[in-house]
Scaffold this motif. Structure first.
Motif, short mmCIF file in Angstrom:
data_model
loop_
_atom_site.label_atom_id
_atom_site.label_comp_id
_atom_site.label_asym_id
_atom_site.label_seq_id
_atom_site.Cartn_x
_atom_site.Cartn_y
_atom_site.Cartn_z
N LEU A 35 -6.04 -19.18 14.14
CA LEU A 35 -4.61 -19.49 14.11
C LEU A 35 -4.16 -20.05 12.76
O LEU A 35 -3.03 -20.48 12.60
CB LEU A 35 -4.26 -20.49 15.23
CG LEU A 35 -4.45 -19.98 16.66
CD1 LEU A 35 -4.15 -21.07 17.67
CD2 LEU A 35 -3.59 -18.75 16.93
N HIS A 36 -5.06 -20.06 11.80
CA HIS A 36 -4.69 -20.48 10.44
C HIS A 36 -4.22 -19.24 9.70
O HIS A 36 -5.01 -18.41 9.28
CB HIS A 36 -5.93 -21.09 9.78
CG HIS A 36 -5.63 -21.83 8.51
ND1 HIS A 36 -4.85 -22.97 8.48
CD2 HIS A 36 -6.00 -21.60 7.23
CE1 HIS A 36 -4.76 -23.40 7.24
NE2 HIS A 36 -5.44 -22.59 6.46
N LEU A 37 -2.93 -19.09 9.56
CA LEU A 37 -2.39 -17.82 9.10
C LEU A 37 -2.07 -17.82 7.60
O LEU A 37 -1.79 -18.86 7.03
CB LEU A 37 -1.14 -17.47 9.90
CG LEU A 37 -1.45 -17.21 11.38
CD1 LEU A 37 -0.18 -16.84 12.13
CD2 LEU A 37 -2.48 -16.11 11.54
N PRO A 38 -2.13 -16.63 7.00
CA PRO A 38 -1.90 -16.53 5.55
C PRO A 38 -0.49 -16.96 5.16
O PRO A 38 0.47 -16.78 5.91
CB PRO A 38 -2.07 -15.04 5.25
CG PRO A 38 -2.80 -14.48 6.41
CD PRO A 38 -2.44 -15.32 7.59
N LEU A 39 -0.41 -17.53 3.98
CA LEU A 39 0.88 -17.85 3.37
C LEU A 39 1.50 -16.60 2.79
O LEU A 39 2.70 -16.40 2.81
CB LEU A 39 0.66 -18.77 2.17
CG LEU A 39 0.44 -20.24 2.40
CD1 LEU A 39 0.18 -20.89 1.05
CD2 LEU A 39 1.68 -20.84 3.04
N ARG A 40 0.63 -15.77 2.19
CA ARG A 40 1.08 -14.53 1.56
C ARG A 40 -0.13 -13.63 1.40
O ARG A 40 -1.23 -13.97 1.86
CB ARG A 40 1.73 -14.82 0.21
CG ARG A 40 0.84 -15.57 -0.73
CD ARG A 40 1.56 -15.98 -2.02
NE ARG A 40 0.62 -16.72 -2.84
CZ ARG A 40 -0.28 -16.17 -3.63
NH1 ARG A 40 -0.34 -14.84 -3.74
NH2 ARG A 40 -1.14 -16.89 -4.33
N TYR A 41 0.06 -12.50 0.74
CA TYR A 41 -1.02 -11.53 0.61
C TYR A 41 -1.12 -11.06 -0.83
O TYR A 41 -0.14 -11.08 -1.57
CB TYR A 41 -0.76 -10.33 1.52
CG TYR A 41 -0.57 -10.73 2.96
CD1 TYR A 41 -1.66 -10.84 3.81
CD2 TYR A 41 0.69 -11.03 3.45
CE1 TYR A 41 -1.50 -11.25 5.12
CE2 TYR A 41 0.87 -11.44 4.75
CZ TYR A 41 -0.23 -11.55 5.58
OH TYR A 41 -0.07 -11.95 6.88
N GLU A 42 -2.33 -10.65 -1.19
CA GLU A 42 -2.49 -9.98 -2.48
C GLU A 42 -2.83 -8.53 -2.19
O GLU A 42 -3.57 -8.23 -1.27
CB GLU A 42 -3.62 -10.65 -3.27
CG GLU A 42 -3.08 -11.85 -4.01
CD GLU A 42 -4.16 -12.76 -4.52
OE1 GLU A 42 -5.36 -12.42 -4.36
OE2 GLU A 42 -3.81 -13.82 -5.06
N ASP A 43 -2.25 -7.69 -3.00
CA ASP A 43 -2.44 -6.27 -2.75
C ASP A 43 -3.53 -5.72 -3.66
O ASP A 43 -3.30 -5.46 -4.84
CB ASP A 43 -1.12 -5.52 -2.97
CG ASP A 43 -1.22 -4.09 -2.47
OD1 ASP A 43 -2.35 -3.65 -2.15
OD2 ASP A 43 -0.18 -3.42 -2.41
N GLU A 44 -4.73 -5.57 -3.12
CA GLU A 44 -5.83 -4.96 -3.86
C GLU A 44 -6.09 -3.56 -3.33
O GLU A 44 -7.16 -3.01 -3.53
CB GLU A 44 -7.09 -5.82 -3.74
CG GLU A 44 -6.94 -7.17 -4.41
CD GLU A 44 -8.16 -8.05 -4.18
OE1 GLU A 44 -8.91 -8.26 -5.14
OE2 GLU A 44 -8.37 -8.52 -3.05
N THR A 45 -5.10 -3.02 -2.61
CA THR A 45 -5.30 -1.70 -2.02
C THR A 45 -4.88 -0.59 -2.97
O THR A 45 -5.08 0.57 -2.68
CB THR A 45 -4.50 -1.53 -0.72
OG1 THR A 45 -3.10 -1.59 -1.04
CG2 THR A 45 -4.82 -2.63 0.28
N ARG A 46 -4.21 -0.94 -4.05
CA ARG A 46 -3.82 0.12 -4.98
C ARG A 46 -3.84 -0.35 -6.42
O ARG A 46 -3.89 -1.54 -6.70
CB ARG A 46 -2.44 0.67 -4.63
CG ARG A 46 -1.42 -0.40 -4.58
CD ARG A 46 -0.18 0.06 -3.85
NE ARG A 46 0.59 -1.14 -3.55
CZ ARG A 46 1.86 -1.29 -3.86
NH1 ARG A 46 2.53 -0.33 -4.42
NH2 ARG A 46 2.46 -2.42 -3.60
N ILE A 47 -3.82 0.64 -7.29
CA ILE A 47 -3.84 0.40 -8.73
C ILE A 47 -2.48 0.78 -9.29
O ILE A 47 -1.95 1.84 -8.98
CB ILE A 47 -4.89 1.33 -9.40
CG1 ILE A 47 -6.28 1.13 -8.79
CG2 ILE A 47 -4.89 1.14 -10.91
CD1 ILE A 47 -6.98 -0.12 -9.20
N THR A 48 -1.91 -0.10 -10.07
CA THR A 48 -0.62 0.19 -10.69
C THR A 48 -0.88 0.62 -12.15
O THR A 48 -1.64 -0.04 -12.85
CB THR A 48 0.26 -1.07 -10.70
OG1 THR A 48 0.37 -1.54 -9.36
CG2 THR A 48 1.66 -0.80 -11.25
N PRO A 49 -0.26 1.72 -12.58
CA PRO A 49 -0.38 2.09 -14.00
C PRO A 49 0.21 0.97 -14.87
O PRO A 49 1.26 0.42 -14.53
CB PRO A 49 0.46 3.36 -14.13
CG PRO A 49 0.65 3.86 -12.72
CD PRO A 49 0.56 2.67 -11.82
#
Ligand code: ADP
Ligand code: MG
Length: 713
Positions: A35-49
């Motif tokens: 029940l300790h939930l994230p504040l936010r997320y980091e997106d490591e699912t894609r690469i940005t040019p």
């Protein structure tokens, strides 16, 4: 030969620092972690040019290092250049290790995550995360959660702990069908989604907590909170307190006759509400007894009396005490500070002693023989009323027949003190003399000048009945509030001289902050000296928390009796002090005070008929919330409006004085935004408790655990 230690039983394993830090955050059971939930997320699912990343974007890029060297200007730092097909980016490290240079050496392929911005070397990332990768290395399948944590608990450790707890935690549905609003996912699914959202999920909806998975969690939390309140109420209903019925022509009527004023309509109404609680027979007694009028037990009162500063709560307390004492029971009145307790004591002595009531006085500073004598009077029942600080609930205090406990300015007592009070009351309640009769609980009346906004009253205090004094005694003029920068001090001092010349009195309040207590004290002393110099021939006093109690009392007495024109004080005067002739209050460093504290302080003036002014001096630059607070003070004197804005500026956790994350009562739901969910939870809770009591218990246990205790405070 093996060493003796090798055969010794293994010592219990020491908890690691991160483990201890987790416990401190209240993360003990698997379910707590789930029940300790994230504040936010980091997106490591894609690469940005690189070329597509705009300034301010937090992105992950991948490329090949062009070069990597140590620059000495403008200071020693590691500067590396990364390129992909679309462009180039500088990576900059002010602290670095040999490992940095190895991974970031020219020709290496790296994946880098950070915030792009414009800097000394053009487009750059400062202290980005990086790792060396092979071409075509797989990307994360889900967004990476970022959890609220503390300095001793590394994010990566917590992330792992949550991920494994999430798989172990019992997340089966506890709530019977029809409880959860339609359209919201099952708990397990909601949690999986919130901890590890699939890429492509609307991040905005996750982060602003409007996503159905969030709604499910918020509903669960609100429901647990409502249920625990209903359970507390049911528990109280099972207990018994003495039934206290005011007699015609008794103590209450005699007290009313000697008061120097008429009660306001609001005061009369709340006195009646309290009297009814004290006199109402317990439900099952009323049903059993042939005649309810003969019932001797009542359900223990649990009532909050709220009324803005100066609305006249003390006299209401005195009248409630009179009911109890008239019926042969004792009353305890507790105040958060000695000054306030003493002021109550004086006033109550003046009102009640002529009517033949014994009053005892207990504070921390009263020791030795005096204390012994007081304790004896309390234990014998000779003292009908016991007034004091939290010394009133110390272990060595034994009441003969405690029937009513009154807590003034209850929000000033910490959560732990309020819990201690409840336990003490439970233990020290009265008359167990009748054989076979259960021990009786005392009635409880809490008073507060910090009104609880309606939404909070409904959730946090669902087990509390609330009486409100919504009218000030006649003849008061609202206080005018002015906000000035500190450089207007001279002018303010000139105003003080003018006010004093008219025979009025003035408070000058200096902040006292724990960390810098010594400095602040020097400041208060210096201010005192300066004012004394600027006002020759006038008595200027100084009052602060470090002074011995007797000295404090002496200074306070001089001021309240009008022999002192100006009182320089730290916030010890904050609560309840009542000197109607004081018409000007200056608050120095007003930006350092909380909003409700400022409102309390301001309430020390405007207590008589004279027009009063409150001057807020501030030292810039102001923070945005500092600005909001001072603006709120200038715009309104209405305590309810102040409380509402305070809630808005600070959020409910802090509003309740529970600053530690573990104490915050609602972690996910927001009472303003989630009003519709709250309404649903309020609707479901009583039904659930009636029809599925076991599920209700299990749900509360899952959600609240140790927090359940706090909810009762
Ligand atoms: P608070 O609600 O802030 O504790 P107090 O009980 O200290 O307020 O009352 C503020 C002042 O108003 C006191 O001097 C008190 O004696 C006076 N007071 C209380 N009730 C009345 C009334 N009905 N008419 C006139 N003065 C009153
Ligand atoms: Mg008061």
């Amino acid at each position: 030969m093996p060493s003796p230690a090798a055969n010794a039983p293994a010592a219990p394993r020491e908890k690691s620092a991160p483990q201890k830090a987790m416990e401190k955050l209240g993360l003990r059971r698997d379910i707590d972690l789930a029940l300790h939930l994230p504040l936010r997320y980091e997106d490591e699912t894609r690469i940005t040019p690189i070329a597509a990343a705009r300034d301010g974007d937090a992105v992950q890029v991948e490329g090949v290092m062009r070069d990597c060297r140590i620059e000495l200007r403008p200071r020693r730092q590691l500067v590396a250049r990364l390129a992909d097909d679309s462009g180039e980016l500088t990576l900059r490290f002010l602290n670095f290790y040999p490992n940095h240079q190895k991974t970031l050496a020219a020709g290496q392929r790296v994946r880098v995550r950070g915030e792009v911005r414009h800097g000394f070397f053009g487009r750059e990332m400062v202290h980005p995360h990086f790792k060396g990768v092979e071409p075509g290395a797989p990307l994360a399948q889900a967004l990476t959660p970022v959890y609220p944590t503390s300095a001793q608990l590394p994010q990566a450790y917590l992330r792992k702990a949550v991920a494994s707890a999430l798989h172990r935690a019992p997340l089966d549905e506890l709530l019977p069908p029809g409880t959860v609003p339609t359209g919201l996912p099952p708990l397990r699914e909601a949690l999986m989604r919130l901890h590890h959202p699939a890429p492509g999920l609307a991040l905005a909806a996750l982060e602003d907590r409007s996503h159905p998975a969030w709604q499910r969690l918020k509903f669960e939390e609100l429901l647990a909170q409502q249920l625990s309140q209903l359970m507390a109420r049911a528990q109280r209903g099972a207990q018994a307190a003495p039934r206290l019925v005011a007699q015609q022509g008794g103590l209450v009527d005699r007290l009313l006759a000697v008061l120097p004023f008429q009660l306001t309509g609001a005061q009369r109404r709340v006195v009646e509400e309290i009297a009814q609680d004290l006199a109402r027979p317990r439900e099952h007694d009323a049903a059993d007894a042939a005649d309810a009028a003969d019932a001797t037990h009542a359900t223990p009162m649990n009532r909050l009396l709220q009324g803005d500063v100066g609305s006249g709560k003390t006299v209401v307390a005195a009248l409630a005490a009179a009911v109890a004492i008239d019926c042969g029971w004792q009353c305890a009145l507790m105040a958060p500070t000695e000054i306030l307790a003493e002021q109550h004591f004086r006033k109550l002595v003046q009102w009640l002693e002529p009517l033949g009531i014994g009053i005892a006085w207990l504070t921390g500073s009263r020791k030795g023989k005096g204390r012994k004598e007081m304790l004896a009077r309390v234990a014998s029942g000779e003292a009908g009323l016991v007034v004091g600080t939290h010394a009133v609930i110390q272990d060595d205090v034994h009441f003969a027949r405690l029937g009513l406990a009154i807590v003034d300015e209850q929000h000033r007592f910490g959560v732990a003190q309020r819990l201690a009070l409840r336990e003490k009351l439970h233990a020290s309640s009265g008359d167990a003399s009748a054989p076979g009769s259960a021990v009786l609980e005392p009635h409880l009346l809490m008073m507060s000048a910090t009104p609880i906004p309606r939404t909070l009253a409904m959730t946090y205090y669902a087990d509390l009945d609330v009486s409100t004094i919504d009218e000030l005694p006649p003849g008061r003029t609202p206080v005018l509030t002015k906000v000035f920068a500190d450089d207007k001090r001279e002018m303010v001092v000139a105003n003080i001289a003018a006010e004093v010349a008219k025979g009025r009195q003035v408070y000058w309040v200096c902040p006292l902050i724990e960390e810098s207590e010594k400095l602040d004290l020097e400041n208060a002393t210096a201010t005192h000296q300066r004012l004394a110099d600027a006002l020759p021939g006038q008595a200027v006093g100084l009052l602060h928390g470090r002074m011995p109690a007797a000295e404090k009392a002496a200074v306070m007495a001089e001021f309240s009796e009008g022999r002192m024109a100006v009182l320089v004080a730290t916030t010890v005067i904050e609560v309840g002090v009542d000197v109607p002739n004081a018409s000007l209050m200056v608050i120095e460093h007003a930006e350092r005070f909380g909003l409700s504290q400022l409102h309390q302080l301001r309430g020390r003036v405007g207590r008589g008929a004279v027009a009063s002014v409150c001057v807020l001096l501030y030292q810039g630059p102001l923070s945005p919330t500092g600005k909001d607070r001072l603006r709120a003070m200038a715009e309104t004197t209405d305590g309810f409006e102040i409380a509402r804005r305070d809630l808005e500026i600070r959020g409910p956790g802090e509003f309740m004085g529970a600053r530690q994350s573990g104490d915050a009562l609602l972690r996910f739901a927001d009472l303003n935004e989630d009003a519709p969910l709250l309404a649903l939870a309020r609707e479901q809770a009583p039904r659930l408790l009636r029809q599925h009591p076991t599920a209700a218990q299990a749900h509360v246990a899952r959600w609240l655990d140790s927090r359940a205790e706090f909810l009762k405070a």
